[in-house]
Write a protein that holds these residues in place. Structure first.
Motif, PDB file in Angstrom:
ATOM      1  N   PRO A  72       0.808  -1.230   0.000  1.00 36.16           N
ATOM      2  CA  PRO A  72       0.000   0.000   0.000  1.00 36.16           C
ATOM      3  C   PRO A  72       0.836   1.272   0.000  1.00 36.16           C
ATOM      4  O   PRO A  72       0.488   2.252  -0.681  1.00 36.16           O
ATOM      5  CB  PRO A  72      -0.834  -0.121   1.286  1.00 36.16           C
ATOM      6  N   VAL A  73       1.955   1.254   0.747  1.00 35.97           N
ATOM      7  CA  VAL A  73       2.816   2.435   0.774  1.00 35.97           C
ATOM      8  C   VAL A  73       3.472   2.653  -0.586  1.00 35.97           C
ATOM      9  O   VAL A  73       3.549   3.791  -1.085  1.00 35.97           O
ATOM     10  CB  VAL A  73       3.882   2.293   1.884  1.00 35.97           C
ATOM     11  N   VAL A  74       3.953   1.592  -1.211  1.00 31.84           N
ATOM     12  CA  VAL A  74       4.581   1.717  -2.527  1.00 31.84           C
ATOM     13  C   VAL A  74       3.591   2.257  -3.557  1.00 31.84           C
ATOM     14  O   VAL A  74       3.896   3.183  -4.324  1.00 31.84           O
ATOM     15  CB  VAL A  74       5.144   0.353  -2.986  1.00 31.84           C
ATOM     16  N   ILE A  75       2.383   1.685  -3.571  1.00 31.34           N
ATOM     17  CA  ILE A  75       1.374   2.124  -4.532  1.00 31.34           C
ATOM     18  C   ILE A  75       0.976   3.575  -4.281  1.00 31.34           C
ATOM     19  O   ILE A  75       0.837   4.376  -5.222  1.00 31.34           O
ATOM     20  CB  ILE A  75       0.146   1.194  -4.474  1.00 31.34           C
ATOM     21  N   ALA A  77       2.785   5.936  -2.824  1.00 32.11           N
ATOM     22  CA  ALA A  77       3.907   6.811  -3.183  1.00 32.11           C
ATOM     23  C   ALA A  77       4.003   6.986  -4.689  1.00 32.11           C
ATOM     24  O   ALA A  77       4.200   8.113  -5.192  1.00 32.11           O
ATOM     25  CB  ALA A  77       5.214   6.247  -2.632  1.00 32.11           C
ATOM     26  N   LEU A  78       3.852   5.886  -5.429  1.00 37.60           N
ATOM     27  CA  LEU A  78       3.898   5.992  -6.887  1.00 37.60           C
ATOM     28  C   LEU A  78       2.733   6.816  -7.424  1.00 37.60           C
ATOM     29  O   LEU A  78       2.892   7.589  -8.377  1.00 37.60           O
ATOM     30  CB  LEU A  78       3.890   4.593  -7.511  1.00 37.60           C
ATOM     31  N   ALA A  79       1.550   6.670  -6.821  1.00 29.82           N
ATOM     32  CA  ALA A  79       0.394   7.448  -7.262  1.00 29.82           C
ATOM     33  C   ALA A  79       0.621   8.936  -7.022  1.00 29.82           C
ATOM     34  O   ALA A  79       0.292   9.771  -7.878  1.00 29.82           O
ATOM     35  CB  ALA A  79      -0.864   6.978  -6.535  1.00 29.82           C
ATOM     36  N   VAL A  80       1.205   9.286  -5.871  1.00 30.95           N
ATOM     37  CA  VAL A  80       1.493  10.693  -5.585  1.00 30.95           C
ATOM     38  C   VAL A  80       2.503  11.250  -6.582  1.00 30.95           C
ATOM     39  O   VAL A  80       2.354  12.367  -7.091  1.00 30.95           O
ATOM     40  CB  VAL A  80       2.013  10.846  -4.141  1.00 30.95           C
ATOM     41  N   ILE A  81       3.532  10.466  -6.897  1.00 33.45           N
ATOM     42  CA  ILE A  81       4.540  10.915  -7.854  1.00 33.45           C
ATOM     43  C   ILE A  81       3.915  11.138  -9.230  1.00 33.45           C
ATOM     44  O   ILE A  81       4.175  12.145  -9.901  1.00 33.45           O
ATOM     45  CB  ILE A  81       5.690   9.894  -7.930  1.00 33.45           C
TER      46      ILE A  81
END
Length: 201
Positions: A72-75, A77-81
């Motif tokens: 969830p954190v990886v997804i 973070a990638l969505a925010v980027i």
């Protein structure tokens, strides 16, 4: 606003370039085994110092994959980027229209003038000039320091120099005077109107 956007773009591009240059140089130095060839030693703990080194070891790649919070954190973070990159990309093409500008009313308090109203007046006066077929006028900048962006479609018989001079001396100057501005810079783009050829019998 344009100055802020230009400065932000330069800072972001500079930071991105520095990060990519540093990472690429480190990987290239290790991949070509430059420390051994050129007889120098890298600091302790330096990553990618030998050709056999990998960018991410198995331990680093699988370190937190068993934890419930990892994906969830990886997804997220990638969505925010991705959203930030999209926002930055769209901001490059967005025209910052000035909704209101401050007018010196002479009483020390000032007044606000709708940007669209002034745009309409300048557009109408510009299209009344000889040689102008159509005009599109946009107010940008800050409320206290507006700018005019104009695209003028010229008629076939138009003299571009004369049109630009009259636009600056009449339409822009009248808008500047009516709004009580010390100056009103203008960016002008000229386009030729293409007319269909008609058959004459």
């Amino acid at each position: 606003m344009r100055t802020v956007r230009r400065t932000t773009n330069r800072v972001l591009m500079g930071l991105a370039g520095a990060v990519l240059f540093g990472a690429g140089g480190s990987v290239l130095m290790g991949g070509l085994d430059l420390p051994a060839k050129w007889h120098f030693t890298l600091p302790g703990g330096w990553p990618w110092s030998h050709p056999d080194d990998v960018l991410l070891s198995d331990h680093n790649r699988t370190r937190w994959t068993g934890s419930g919070w990892w994906w969830p954190v990886v997804i997220a973070a990638l969505a925010v980027i991705v959203l930030l990159l999209l926002w930055w990309l769209l901001s490059q093409f967005r025209k910052h229209r000035l909704n209101q500008l401050l007018v010196d009313s002479g009483d020390g308090e000032g007044a606000r003038l709708r940007g669209r109203a002034l745009e309409g007046v300048v557009t109408a006066e510009t299209e009344a000039l000889d040689g102008v077929d159509r005009a599109r006028v946009l107010l940008t900048g800050r409320r206290s320091e507006p700018r005019v962006r104009a695209v003028l479609a010229l008629a076939p018989h138009a003299d571009p120099g004369a049109v630009v001079a009259r636009f600056a001396d009449e339409a822009v100057e009248h808008a500047r005077g009516s709004a009580g501005l010390d100056e009103l810079p203008a960016d002008i783009r000229l386009r030729a109107v293409k007319h269909r050829a008609e058959r004459v019998s």
